[in-house]
Design an enzyme around this catalytic site. Structure first.
Site, PDB file in Angstrom:
ATOM      1  CE  LYS A 133      -3.642  -2.621   0.328  1.00 21.94           C
ATOM      2  NZ  LYS A 133      -4.492  -2.883  -0.850  1.00 21.94           N
ATOM      3  CE1 TYR A 144      -9.685  -8.814   2.631  1.00 24.02           C
ATOM      4  CE2 TYR A 144     -11.044  -8.387   4.562  1.00 24.02           C
ATOM      5  CZ  TYR A 144      -9.902  -8.160   3.825  1.00 24.02           C
ATOM      6  OH  TYR A 144      -8.962  -7.276   4.289  1.00 24.02           O
ATOM      7  CE1 TYR A 202      -6.216  -7.835   0.508  1.00 27.80           C
ATOM      8  CE2 TYR A 202      -5.374  -7.844   2.751  1.00 27.80           C
ATOM      9  CZ  TYR A 202      -6.278  -7.394   1.816  1.00 27.80           C
ATOM     10  OH  TYR A 202      -7.246  -6.497   2.185  1.00 27.80           O
TER      11      TYR A 202
END
Length: 336
Positions: free
Chosen positions: A54, A269, A295
């Site tokens: 990120k 998720y 992830y």
């Protein structure tokens, strides 16, 4: 190969990286799996806030916020959001106040998940955390909160889920240039780049960056960890074409050309799978490298499956993007 590097100079950028992240070859894992070359791009090795992918997006998002005169940044995510943690770190580095709107969208209530990992770091980094139920609309809350703060005289910038606006995606368009440069310097030809697919910005940015350099959209393979393949495809197509537009390129591919697989999503998720657990243990015990369970763990499980089932031919090379998120591993103690 390269038709020209993406033109990124037109966009404000706030430096958060210390240079190119390394590319490493997983020789012990290759010995176990066979004749496919397996490399990792270590985007987990960034110094700020515990590191992670990120930060590439936040270079452009914080750059945009500062250019707009903001003194406060607000973003949204799940309780254990890596993006939220790194937004708090980037805001601290830039001298901005930070507020995080976090939803309990993953059905886990154990204290290890709700209070450890990224959440612990959010508070250490000085962010104000708004704790919302999973049913709440985090972006709506963030928008209303921004209005309230604006009325109090603050100048607020709202960053999207995962930092995955077209501006944020520019970070991974830049990464595509970095990868091509490193491949050339190493004398290695990569046949595919493999990434996790959450909010879609990493995948979309890489697609835009590689397409701008003459690659096909299918060169980047993503394993969905947030939504199913159809939804992930729509998200990536919208964001990759919008990012290409920012770069002054026209997209000459369709959504169906995108290389997305949702077979390792599992029940949803943030919910562990046996394949994810096996992938984490395999990489840790062959190479001493640590993946996150949300992830990169699921995406690496997808890569292992593809190698074992013959998707890659002998002699081909695949590059896996390690997106970071290690602090989240400590919130998943009960899953292991």
């Amino acid at each position: 190969m390269q038709e020209g590097h993406p033109d990124l100079a037109a966009y404000p950028r706030f430096a958060l990286l210390e240079g190119a992240t390394p590319v490493q070859r997983l020789t012990r894992l290759e010995q176990r799996l066979g004749n496919v070359g397996i490399f990792v791009k270590r985007d987990d090795l960034m110094g700020l806030g515990g590191g992670g992918n990120k930060l590439r997006k936040l270079e452009f998002l914080i750059g945009e916020a500062l250019a707009q005169g903001a003194n406060t940044v607000i973003t949204v995510g799940a309780r254990q959001s890596n993006h939220a943690r790194l937004t708090a770190a980037a805001a601290a580095r830039a001298g901005l106040q930070c507020e995080l709107v976090l939803t309990r969208s993953v059905p886990r209530t154990d204290a290890t998940y709700t209070d450890n990992g990224n959440v612990l770091l959010d508070e250490l980094l000085g962010a104000t955390v708004h704790d919302l139920p999973g049913s709440e609309d985090a972006l709506l809350f963030a928008t209303r909160r921004a209005t309230t703060l604006t009325e109090l005289g603050r100048r607020v910038y709202v960053a999207p889920l995962g930092g995955s606006s077209p501006v944020g995606c520019l970070g991974y368009a830049a990464c595509a240039v970095e990868i091509e440069t490193q491949a050339s310097e190493m004398g290695v030809h990569f046949d595919e780049v493999v990434v996790p697919h959450g909010s879609g910005g990493t995948h979309a940015g890489l697609v835009a960056g590689f397409v701008a350099q003459g690659r096909t959209a299918a060169f980047v393979r993503s394993h969905a960890v947030l939504a199913d393949e159809d939804r992930s495809r729509i998200v990536s197509f919208e964001k990759s074409t919008a990012t290409l537009d920012l770069l002054g390129h026209k997209a000459e591919f369709s959504a169906s050309d995108l290389n997305i697989d949702d077979s390792h999503l599992g029940d949803g998720y943030g919910l562990p799978t046996d394949a994810m657990r096996e992938a984490l243990r395999t990489l840790a015990r062959t190479e001493g490298l640590l993946l996150d369970p949300v992830y990169s763990g699921k995406a690496f499980a997808g890569l292992l499956h593809d190698v074992r089932t013959g998707r890659y031919r002998s002699g081909q090379n695949v590059l896996f993007l390690m997106t970071g998120g290690l602090p989240g591993l400590f919130a998943y103690r009960n899953a292991f």
